[in-house]
Design a protein around this motif. Structure first.
Motif, PDB file in Angstrom:
ATOM      1  N   VAL A  39      70.987  18.028  30.282  1.00 37.86           N
ATOM      2  CA  VAL A  39      72.090  18.822  29.726  1.00 37.86           C
ATOM      3  C   VAL A  39      71.566  20.149  29.189  1.00 37.86           C
ATOM      4  O   VAL A  39      72.195  21.202  29.346  1.00 37.86           O
ATOM      5  N   ASP A  40      70.411  20.086  28.559  1.00 40.28           N
ATOM      6  CA  ASP A  40      69.804  21.298  27.998  1.00 40.28           C
ATOM      7  C   ASP A  40      69.337  22.262  29.080  1.00 40.28           C
ATOM      8  O   ASP A  40      69.184  23.460  28.834  1.00 40.28           O
ATOM      9  N   SER A  41      69.142  21.761  30.299  1.00 37.32           N
ATOM     10  CA  SER A  41      68.627  22.607  31.383  1.00 37.32           C
ATOM     11  C   SER A  41      69.670  23.562  31.945  1.00 37.32           C
ATOM     12  O   SER A  41      69.332  24.460  32.725  1.00 37.32           O
ATOM     13  N   ILE A  42      70.945  23.367  31.580  1.00 37.08           N
ATOM     14  CA  ILE A  42      71.972  24.284  32.085  1.00 37.08           C
ATOM     15  C   ILE A  42      71.995  25.599  31.320  1.00 37.08           C
ATOM     16  O   ILE A  42      72.651  26.556  31.752  1.00 37.08           O
ATOM     17  N   ILE A  43      71.296  25.664  30.188  1.00 37.29           N
ATOM     18  CA  ILE A  43      71.332  26.863  29.353  1.00 37.29           C
ATOM     19  C   ILE A  43      70.835  28.111  30.091  1.00 37.29           C
ATOM     20  O   ILE A  43      71.478  29.171  30.015  1.00 37.29           O
ATOM     21  N   PRO A  44      69.716  28.058  30.831  1.00 40.03           N
ATOM     22  CA  PRO A  44      69.267  29.281  31.530  1.00 40.03           C
ATOM     23  C   PRO A  44      70.300  29.857  32.481  1.00 40.03           C
ATOM     24  O   PRO A  44      70.453  31.081  32.584  1.00 40.03           O
ATOM     25  N   ALA A  45      71.033  28.984  33.184  1.00 37.46           N
ATOM     26  CA  ALA A  45      72.047  29.477  34.125  1.00 37.46           C
ATOM     27  C   ALA A  45      73.160  30.212  33.397  1.00 37.46           C
ATOM     28  O   ALA A  45      73.640  31.263  33.851  1.00 37.46           O
ATOM     29  N   THR A  46      73.596  29.686  32.257  1.00 34.34           N
ATOM     30  CA  THR A  46      74.670  30.342  31.509  1.00 34.34           C
ATOM     31  C   THR A  46      74.219  31.659  30.893  1.00 34.34           C
ATOM     32  O   THR A  46      75.004  32.611  30.807  1.00 34.34           O
ATOM     33  N   THR A  47      72.969  31.731  30.470  1.00 34.49           N
ATOM     34  CA  THR A  47      72.476  32.984  29.879  1.00 34.49           C
ATOM     35  C   THR A  47      72.353  34.077  30.935  1.00 34.49           C
ATOM     36  O   THR A  47      72.560  35.256  30.640  1.00 34.49           O
ATOM     37  N   ILE A  48      72.034  33.681  32.172  1.00 31.45           N
ATOM     38  CA  ILE A  48      71.972  34.677  33.260  1.00 31.45           C
ATOM     39  C   ILE A  48      73.350  35.264  33.505  1.00 31.45           C
ATOM     40  O   ILE A  48      73.523  36.480  33.660  1.00 31.45           O
ATOM     41  N   LEU A  49      74.381  34.408  33.527  1.00 31.14           N
ATOM     42  CA  LEU A  49      75.746  34.898  33.715  1.00 31.14           C
ATOM     43  C   LEU A  49      76.177  35.787  32.551  1.00 31.14           C
ATOM     44  O   LEU A  49      76.878  36.786  32.745  1.00 31.14           O
ATOM     45  N   HIS A  50      75.758  35.421  31.350  1.00 29.39           N
ATOM     46  CA  HIS A  50      76.118  36.213  30.168  1.00 29.39           C
ATOM     47  C   HIS A  50      75.455  37.584  30.190  1.00 29.39           C
ATOM     48  O   HIS A  50      75.988  38.547  29.624  1.00 29.39           O
ATOM     49  N   ALA A  51      74.285  37.679  30.839  1.00 28.73           N
ATOM     50  CA  ALA A  51      73.560  38.950  30.878  1.00 28.73           C
ATOM     51  C   ALA A  51      74.093  39.900  31.938  1.00 28.73           C
ATOM     52  O   ALA A  51      73.762  41.087  31.930  1.00 28.73           O
ATOM     53  N   LEU A  52      74.926  39.386  32.861  1.00 30.60           N
ATOM     54  CA  LEU A  52      75.460  40.261  33.909  1.00 30.60           C
ATOM     55  C   LEU A  52      76.422  41.282  33.300  1.00 30.60           C
ATOM     56  O   LEU A  52      77.189  40.957  32.391  1.00 30.60           O
ATOM     57  N   PRO A  53      76.397  42.523  33.786  1.00 28.20           N
ATOM     58  CA  PRO A  53      77.370  43.513  33.304  1.00 28.20           C
ATOM     59  C   PRO A  53      78.792  43.034  33.555  1.00 28.20           C
ATOM     60  O   PRO A  53      79.112  42.550  34.643  1.00 28.20           O
ATOM     61  N   TYR A  54      79.625  43.199  32.563  1.00 29.68           N
ATOM     62  CA  TYR A  54      80.993  42.691  32.614  1.00 29.68           C
ATOM     63  C   TYR A  54      81.760  43.263  33.801  1.00 29.68           C
ATOM     64  O   TYR A  54      82.371  42.520  34.578  1.00 29.68           O
ATOM     65  N   PHE A  55      81.721  44.574  33.946  1.00 33.63           N
ATOM     66  CA  PHE A  55      82.488  45.216  35.009  1.00 33.63           C
ATOM     67  C   PHE A  55      81.936  44.860  36.380  1.00 33.63           C
ATOM     68  O   PHE A  55      82.680  44.745  37.360  1.00 33.63           O
ATOM     69  N   TRP A  56      80.603  44.687  36.474  1.00 33.61           N
ATOM     70  CA  TRP A  56      79.988  44.366  37.756  1.00 33.61           C
ATOM     71  C   TRP A  56      80.439  42.992  38.239  1.00 33.61           C
ATOM     72  O   TRP A  56      80.755  42.813  39.422  1.00 33.61           O
ATOM     73  N   PHE A  57      80.475  42.034  37.345  1.00 30.80           N
ATOM     74  CA  PHE A  57      80.917  40.695  37.729  1.00 30.80           C
ATOM     75  C   PHE A  57      82.383  40.703  38.151  1.00 30.80           C
ATOM     76  O   PHE A  57      82.779  40.001  39.092  1.00 30.80           O
ATOM     77  N   ALA A  58      83.201  41.503  37.464  1.00 33.09           N
ATOM     78  CA  ALA A  58      84.612  41.615  37.838  1.00 33.09           C
ATOM     79  C   ALA A  58      84.755  42.196  39.239  1.00 33.09           C
ATOM     80  O   ALA A  58      85.565  41.723  40.046  1.00 33.09           O
ATOM     81  N   LEU A  59      83.964  43.217  39.553  1.00 27.04           N
ATOM     82  CA  LEU A  59      84.022  43.817  40.884  1.00 27.04           C
ATOM     83  C   LEU A  59      83.551  42.843  41.963  1.00 27.04           C
ATOM     84  O   LEU A  59      84.078  42.841  43.082  1.00 27.04           O
ATOM     85  N   VAL A  60      82.559  42.026  41.645  1.00 24.33           N
ATOM     86  CA  VAL A  60      82.086  41.016  42.598  1.00 24.33           C
ATOM     87  C   VAL A  60      83.197  40.016  42.903  1.00 24.33           C
ATOM     88  O   VAL A  60      83.426  39.653  44.071  1.00 24.33           O
ATOM     89  N   LEU A  61      83.904  39.563  41.878  1.00 24.06           N
ATOM     90  CA  LEU A  61      85.011  38.639  42.094  1.00 24.06           C
ATOM     91  C   LEU A  61      86.109  39.273  42.940  1.00 24.06           C
ATOM     92  O   LEU A  61      86.680  38.623  43.826  1.00 24.06           O
ATOM     93  N   VAL A  62      86.406  40.526  42.666  1.00 23.32           N
ATOM     94  CA  VAL A  62      87.430  41.219  43.439  1.00 23.32           C
ATOM     95  C   VAL A  62      87.023  41.331  44.907  1.00 23.32           C
ATOM     96  O   VAL A  62      87.829  41.084  45.817  1.00 23.32           O
ATOM     97  N   TYR A  63      85.762  41.666  45.141  1.00 20.98           N
ATOM     98  CA  TYR A  63      85.300  41.863  46.520  1.00 20.98           C
ATOM     99  C   TYR A  63      85.351  40.562  47.323  1.00 20.98           C
ATOM    100  O   TYR A  63      85.872  40.542  48.447  1.00 20.98           O
ATOM    101  N   PHE A  64      84.822  39.490  46.737  1.00 22.54           N
ATOM    102  CA  PHE A  64      84.728  38.245  47.501  1.00 22.54           C
ATOM    103  C   PHE A  64      86.042  37.463  47.526  1.00 22.54           C
ATOM    104  O   PHE A  64      86.471  36.983  48.583  1.00 22.54           O
ATOM    105  N   LEU A  65      86.689  37.298  46.364  1.00 24.03           N
ATOM    106  CA  LEU A  65      87.860  36.435  46.281  1.00 24.03           C
ATOM    107  C   LEU A  65      89.163  37.139  46.643  1.00 24.03           C
ATOM    108  O   LEU A  65      90.137  36.464  47.015  1.00 24.03           O
ATOM    109  N   SER A  66      89.179  38.470  46.541  1.00 26.15           N
ATOM    110  CA  SER A  66      90.401  39.201  46.880  1.00 26.15           C
ATOM    111  C   SER A  66      90.301  39.906  48.229  1.00 26.15           C
ATOM    112  O   SER A  66      91.143  39.695  49.116  1.00 26.15           O
TER     113      SER A  66
END
Length: 328
Positions: free
Chosen positions: A134-161
Protein backbone atom coordinates in the motif's frame (compact mmCIF):
# COMPACT_ATOMS: atom_id res chain seq x y z
CA UNK A 1 -12.70 35.88 25.52
CA UNK A 2 -10.68 33.63 23.22
CA UNK A 3 -13.55 33.56 20.74
CA UNK A 4 -13.85 37.35 20.82
CA UNK A 5 -10.10 37.70 20.20
CA UNK A 6 -10.33 35.40 17.21
CA UNK A 7 -13.31 37.28 15.80
CA UNK A 8 -11.48 40.58 16.33
CA UNK A 9 -8.43 39.27 14.51
CA UNK A 10 -10.48 38.12 11.52
CA UNK A 11 -12.39 41.42 11.40
CA UNK A 12 -9.11 43.35 11.28
CA UNK A 13 -7.84 41.01 8.55
CA UNK A 14 -11.09 41.55 6.62
CA UNK A 15 -10.78 45.34 6.89
CA UNK A 16 -7.19 45.23 5.64
CA UNK A 17 -8.16 42.96 2.74
CA UNK A 18 -11.08 45.22 1.80
CA UNK A 19 -8.77 48.25 1.78
CA UNK A 20 -6.18 46.51 -0.40
CA UNK A 21 -9.02 45.33 -2.60
CA UNK A 22 -9.94 48.95 -3.21
CA UNK A 23 -6.38 50.12 -3.88
CA UNK A 24 -4.86 47.35 -6.02
CA UNK A 25 -7.14 47.63 -9.10
CA UNK A 26 -6.57 51.39 -9.18
CA UNK A 27 -2.81 50.88 -9.20
CA UNK A 28 -2.99 48.73 -12.32
CA UNK A 29 -2.14 50.39 -15.65
CA UNK A 30 -5.00 51.18 -17.97
CA UNK A 31 -8.52 52.48 -17.53
CA UNK A 32 -11.76 50.48 -17.86
CA UNK A 33 -13.50 53.47 -19.44
CA UNK A 34 -10.95 53.59 -22.27
CA UNK A 35 -11.51 49.88 -22.94
CA UNK A 36 -15.28 50.30 -23.06
CA UNK A 37 -15.06 53.44 -25.19
CA UNK A 38 -12.92 51.52 -27.65
CA UNK A 39 -15.82 49.12 -28.08
CA UNK A 40 -18.42 51.87 -28.32
CA UNK A 41 -16.55 53.93 -30.92
CA UNK A 42 -17.06 51.11 -33.42
CA UNK A 43 -20.69 52.20 -33.66
CA UNK A 44 -19.80 55.90 -33.93
CA UNK A 45 -18.13 58.83 -32.13
CA UNK A 46 -18.65 59.17 -28.36
CA UNK A 47 -19.30 62.56 -26.75
CA UNK A 48 -17.24 63.87 -23.77
CA UNK A 49 -20.37 63.71 -21.65
CA UNK A 50 -20.64 59.99 -22.27
CA UNK A 51 -17.07 59.50 -21.13
CA UNK A 52 -17.65 61.44 -17.91
CA UNK A 53 -20.84 59.46 -17.21
CA UNK A 54 -18.98 56.20 -17.69
CA UNK A 55 -16.16 57.33 -15.37
CA UNK A 56 -18.70 58.04 -12.64
CA UNK A 57 -20.46 54.71 -13.31
CA UNK A 58 -17.29 52.64 -13.04
CA UNK A 59 -15.74 54.57 -10.16
CA UNK A 60 -12.74 55.86 -12.12
CA UNK A 61 -13.62 59.55 -12.16
CA UNK A 62 -10.32 61.36 -11.55
CA UNK A 63 -12.16 64.49 -10.40
CA UNK A 64 -13.55 62.60 -7.39
CA UNK A 65 -11.21 62.49 -4.35
CA UNK A 66 -9.81 59.06 -3.57
CA UNK A 67 -11.25 59.12 -0.05
CA UNK A 68 -14.72 59.76 -1.44
CA UNK A 69 -14.30 56.85 -3.85
CA UNK A 70 -13.34 54.70 -0.87
CA UNK A 71 -16.48 55.73 1.05
CA UNK A 72 -18.65 54.91 -1.97
CA UNK A 73 -16.84 51.59 -2.27
CA UNK A 74 -17.63 50.70 1.36
CA UNK A 75 -21.26 51.68 0.80
CA UNK A 76 -21.47 49.41 -2.23
CA UNK A 77 -20.13 46.50 -0.16
CA UNK A 78 -22.69 47.14 2.59
CA UNK A 79 -25.58 47.26 0.11
CA UNK A 80 -24.33 44.49 -2.18
CA UNK A 81 -24.38 46.81 -5.18
CA UNK A 82 -21.06 46.28 -6.98
CA UNK A 83 -21.99 48.28 -10.05
CA UNK A 84 -21.85 47.35 -13.73
CA UNK A 85 -19.24 45.10 -15.30
CA UNK A 86 -17.08 46.52 -18.09
CA UNK A 87 -16.34 43.06 -19.44
CA UNK A 88 -20.00 42.05 -19.66
CA UNK A 89 -21.41 45.57 -20.12
CA UNK A 90 -24.18 46.45 -19.34
CA UNK A 91 -24.70 43.39 -17.08
CA UNK A 92 -24.48 44.12 -13.33
CA UNK A 93 -21.58 42.51 -11.47
CA UNK A 94 -23.95 40.61 -9.18
CA UNK A 95 -25.58 38.92 -12.17
CA UNK A 96 -22.18 37.93 -13.60
CA UNK A 97 -21.13 36.35 -10.31
CA UNK A 98 -24.42 34.55 -9.67
CA UNK A 99 -24.28 33.00 -13.14
CA UNK A 100 -20.64 31.89 -12.88
CA UNK A 101 -20.36 30.95 -9.20
CA UNK A 102 -22.53 27.78 -9.27
CA UNK A 103 -20.33 26.26 -11.99
CA UNK A 104 -17.21 26.71 -9.89
CA UNK A 105 -18.76 25.62 -6.60
CA UNK A 106 -20.23 22.43 -8.04
CA UNK A 107 -17.21 21.39 -10.09
CA UNK A 108 -14.21 22.59 -8.09
CA UNK A 109 -15.93 22.36 -4.71
CA UNK A 110 -17.15 18.78 -5.01
CA UNK A 111 -13.98 17.50 -6.67
CA UNK A 112 -11.81 19.17 -4.02
CA UNK A 113 -13.90 17.66 -1.22
CA UNK A 114 -13.77 14.19 -2.79
CA UNK A 115 -10.04 14.52 -3.42
CA UNK A 116 -9.40 15.56 0.18
CA UNK A 117 -11.44 12.72 1.69
CA UNK A 118 -9.97 10.05 -0.59
CA UNK A 119 -6.43 11.44 -0.32
CA UNK A 120 -6.44 11.66 3.48
CA UNK A 121 -8.00 8.19 3.76
CA UNK A 122 -5.40 6.62 1.47
CA UNK A 123 -2.63 8.52 3.25
CA UNK A 124 -3.87 7.22 6.59
CA UNK A 125 -3.80 3.61 5.39
CA UNK A 126 -0.42 4.06 3.67
CA UNK A 127 1.11 5.53 6.82
CA UNK A 128 -0.42 2.85 9.06
CA UNK A 129 0.82 0.06 6.76
CA UNK A 130 4.16 1.68 6.00
CA UNK A 131 6.61 -0.59 4.23
CA UNK A 132 3.85 -2.68 2.61
CA UNK A 133 2.52 -2.69 -0.96
CA UNK A 134 0.00 0.00 0.00
CA UNK A 135 2.86 2.33 0.84
CA UNK A 136 4.45 1.66 -2.56
CA UNK A 137 1.75 3.62 -4.39
CA UNK A 138 3.04 6.89 -2.94
CA UNK A 139 5.76 7.49 -5.59
CA UNK A 140 3.22 7.19 -8.41
CA UNK A 141 0.90 9.75 -6.83
CA UNK A 142 3.72 12.21 -6.15
CA UNK A 143 4.77 12.03 -9.81
CA UNK A 144 1.24 12.96 -10.88
CA UNK A 145 1.18 15.76 -8.31
CA UNK A 146 4.43 17.16 -9.72
CA UNK A 147 3.06 17.41 -13.26
CA UNK A 148 2.16 20.95 -14.37
CA UNK A 149 -1.56 21.45 -13.95
CA UNK A 150 -2.21 22.93 -17.38
CA UNK A 151 0.01 20.35 -19.11
CA UNK A 152 -1.94 17.44 -17.68
CA UNK A 153 -5.21 19.10 -18.71
CA UNK A 154 -3.94 19.49 -22.28
CA UNK A 155 -2.85 15.84 -22.34
CA UNK A 156 -6.35 14.74 -21.33
CA UNK A 157 -7.89 16.96 -23.98
CA UNK A 158 -5.59 15.62 -26.69
CA UNK A 159 -6.07 11.92 -25.96
CA UNK A 160 -9.62 11.69 -24.57
CA UNK A 161 -11.24 14.43 -26.65
CA UNK A 162 -9.31 14.89 -29.89
CA UNK A 163 -7.98 11.37 -30.47
CA UNK A 164 -10.68 9.19 -28.91
CA UNK A 165 -13.61 11.61 -29.02
CA UNK A 166 -14.98 10.38 -25.69
CA UNK A 167 -15.53 13.80 -24.14
CA UNK A 168 -16.23 17.33 -25.44
CA UNK A 169 -13.36 19.73 -25.99
CA UNK A 170 -14.78 22.70 -24.13
CA UNK A 171 -17.80 24.35 -22.56
CA UNK A 172 -20.00 23.65 -19.59
CA UNK A 173 -22.92 22.06 -21.46
CA UNK A 174 -24.25 21.45 -24.97
CA UNK A 175 -26.03 24.64 -25.99
CA UNK A 176 -27.71 22.88 -28.92
CA UNK A 177 -29.47 20.11 -27.02
CA UNK A 178 -30.12 21.64 -23.59
CA UNK A 179 -30.87 24.93 -21.87
CA UNK A 180 -29.76 25.93 -18.34
CA UNK A 181 -32.19 24.83 -15.68
CA UNK A 182 -33.07 22.01 -13.32
CA UNK A 183 -33.91 19.51 -16.03
CA UNK A 184 -32.56 16.13 -17.07
CA UNK A 185 -30.92 17.02 -20.40
CA UNK A 186 -29.05 19.99 -18.93
CA UNK A 187 -27.84 18.11 -15.84
CA UNK A 188 -26.62 15.15 -17.91
CA UNK A 189 -24.91 17.48 -20.39
CA UNK A 190 -23.24 19.47 -17.58
CA UNK A 191 -21.99 16.28 -15.92
CA UNK A 192 -20.67 14.98 -19.22
CA UNK A 193 -18.77 18.23 -19.89
CA UNK A 194 -17.41 18.24 -16.31
CA UNK A 195 -15.71 14.83 -16.50
CA UNK A 196 -12.37 16.01 -17.93
CA UNK A 197 -12.07 19.13 -15.71
CA UNK A 198 -12.94 17.06 -12.65
CA UNK A 199 -10.47 14.34 -13.61
CA UNK A 200 -7.77 16.99 -14.01
CA UNK A 201 -8.39 18.37 -10.52
CA UNK A 202 -8.57 14.97 -8.82
CA UNK A 203 -5.50 13.39 -10.42
CA UNK A 204 -3.37 16.53 -10.12
CA UNK A 205 -4.07 17.18 -6.44
CA UNK A 206 -4.78 13.85 -4.75
CA UNK A 207 -1.08 12.99 -4.54
CA UNK A 208 -0.36 15.95 -2.30
CA UNK A 209 -3.03 14.94 0.23
CA UNK A 210 -1.87 11.31 0.24
CA UNK A 211 1.80 12.19 0.72
CA UNK A 212 1.16 14.79 3.41
CA UNK A 213 -1.15 12.54 5.42
CA UNK A 214 1.14 9.54 5.04
CA UNK A 215 4.16 11.44 6.38
CA UNK A 216 2.19 12.83 9.31
CA UNK A 217 0.90 9.34 10.15
CA UNK A 218 4.42 7.92 10.20
CA UNK A 219 5.51 10.71 12.54
CA UNK A 220 2.46 10.36 14.78
CA UNK A 221 2.75 6.58 15.18
CA UNK A 222 5.90 7.06 17.25
CA UNK A 223 4.17 9.35 19.79
CA UNK A 224 3.71 8.12 23.35
CA UNK A 225 -0.10 8.26 23.31
CA UNK A 226 -0.23 5.97 20.28
CA UNK A 227 2.21 3.50 21.85
CA UNK A 228 0.19 3.59 25.07
CA UNK A 229 -3.07 2.94 23.21
CA UNK A 230 -1.52 -0.08 21.51
CA UNK A 231 -0.17 -1.34 24.85
CA UNK A 232 -3.69 -1.17 26.35
CA UNK A 233 -4.82 -3.68 23.74
CA UNK A 234 -7.15 -1.39 21.82
CA UNK A 235 -8.20 -2.56 18.38
CA UNK A 236 -5.86 -1.54 15.54
CA UNK A 237 -8.70 0.26 13.75
CA UNK A 238 -9.45 2.40 16.82
CA UNK A 239 -5.80 3.23 17.35
CA UNK A 240 -5.40 4.17 13.70
CA UNK A 241 -8.50 6.37 13.50
CA UNK A 242 -9.02 7.83 16.98
CA UNK A 243 -5.41 8.22 18.10
CA UNK A 244 -3.11 8.42 15.07
CA UNK A 245 -5.24 9.79 12.22
CA UNK A 246 -7.13 12.23 14.43
CA UNK A 247 -3.91 14.07 15.33
CA UNK A 248 -2.08 13.51 12.04
CA UNK A 249 -4.92 15.10 10.07
CA UNK A 250 -4.64 18.52 11.74
CA UNK A 251 -2.20 19.99 9.16
CA UNK A 252 -4.35 18.53 6.36
CA UNK A 253 -7.44 20.28 7.72
CA UNK A 254 -5.55 23.57 7.75
CA UNK A 255 -4.53 23.11 4.13
CA UNK A 256 -8.05 22.10 3.19
CA UNK A 257 -9.47 25.22 4.83
CA UNK A 258 -7.23 27.40 2.69
CA UNK A 259 -8.05 25.43 -0.46
CA UNK A 260 -11.78 25.68 0.30
CA UNK A 261 -11.53 29.44 0.40
CA UNK A 262 -9.83 29.58 -2.96
CA UNK A 263 -12.42 27.26 -4.49
CA UNK A 264 -14.57 30.38 -4.86
CA UNK A 265 -11.85 31.84 -7.05
CA UNK A 266 -12.01 28.76 -9.18
CA UNK A 267 -9.19 27.23 -11.12
CA UNK A 268 -8.20 29.80 -13.70
CA UNK A 269 -5.94 27.44 -15.67
CA UNK A 270 -8.48 24.63 -15.76
CA UNK A 271 -11.31 26.90 -16.84
CA UNK A 272 -9.19 28.41 -19.57
CA UNK A 273 -8.10 25.04 -20.98
CA UNK A 274 -11.66 23.70 -21.04
CA UNK A 275 -13.39 27.07 -21.64
CA UNK A 276 -15.44 26.36 -18.54
CA UNK A 277 -17.95 29.11 -17.59
CA UNK A 278 -16.85 29.59 -13.98
CA UNK A 279 -15.49 32.27 -11.69
CA UNK A 280 -11.90 31.68 -12.79
CA UNK A 281 -12.74 32.59 -16.37
CA UNK A 282 -14.63 35.71 -15.28
CA UNK A 283 -11.74 36.71 -13.02
CA UNK A 284 -9.18 36.48 -15.84
CA UNK A 285 -11.37 38.54 -18.17
CA UNK A 286 -11.86 41.19 -15.49
CA UNK A 287 -8.09 41.59 -15.10
CA UNK A 288 -7.57 41.83 -18.87
CA UNK A 289 -10.24 44.53 -19.17
CA UNK A 290 -9.37 46.46 -15.98
CA UNK A 291 -12.88 45.75 -14.79
CA UNK A 292 -12.62 47.38 -11.34
CA UNK A 293 -16.13 46.48 -10.24
CA UNK A 294 -15.92 42.80 -11.15
CA UNK A 295 -12.35 42.43 -9.84
CA UNK A 296 -13.23 43.99 -6.49
CA UNK A 297 -16.34 41.84 -6.10
CA UNK A 298 -14.41 38.65 -6.87
CA UNK A 299 -11.54 39.64 -4.57
CA UNK A 300 -14.03 40.33 -1.80
CA UNK A 301 -15.79 36.98 -2.21
CA UNK A 302 -12.49 35.09 -2.22
CA UNK A 303 -11.30 36.99 0.87
CA UNK A 304 -14.47 36.33 2.83
CA UNK A 305 -14.40 32.66 1.83
CA UNK A 306 -10.79 32.22 2.95
CA UNK A 307 -11.29 34.02 6.27
CA UNK A 308 -14.57 32.25 7.02
CA UNK A 309 -13.26 28.74 6.31
CA UNK A 310 -10.12 29.40 8.36
CA UNK A 311 -12.24 30.65 11.25
CA UNK A 312 -14.42 27.54 11.13
CA UNK A 313 -11.41 25.22 11.05
CA UNK A 314 -9.71 27.21 13.81
CA UNK A 315 -12.76 26.70 16.02
CA UNK A 316 -13.03 23.06 14.95
CA UNK A 317 -9.47 22.45 16.13
CA UNK A 318 -10.69 22.31 19.71
CA UNK A 319 -12.79 19.27 18.79
CA UNK A 320 -10.01 17.50 16.90
CA UNK A 321 -7.26 18.38 19.36
CA UNK A 322 -8.39 18.82 23.01
CA UNK A 323 -4.94 20.17 23.89
CA UNK A 324 -5.86 23.49 22.26
CA UNK A 325 -8.70 24.01 24.72
CA UNK A 326 -6.21 24.37 27.56
CA UNK A 327 -5.11 27.76 26.15
CA UNK A 328 -8.60 29.16 25.78
Amino acid sequence: MALLRKLGFYLVALFAAVTFNFAIPRLLPGNPVDILLGKLTVAGPVSPGTRQALEVLFGSDTSTPIWQQYIEYLKSIATGDFGVSVTYFPTPVVDVITSALPWTLVLVGLTSLITFIVGVSLGTVAGWKRGTWVDSIIPATTILHALPYFWFALVLVYFLSIQLGWFPLSGGYNVRTSSPGFNGPFILSALYHAVLPALTIVVSSIGGWILGMRNMMVSTLSEDYVVTAEAKGLSPRRVMVMYAARNASLPSFTGFAISLGFIVGGSVVMEQVFSYPGIGNAFLLSVQNNDYALMQALFLIITIAVLFTNLIVDLFYSVLDPRTRAHR
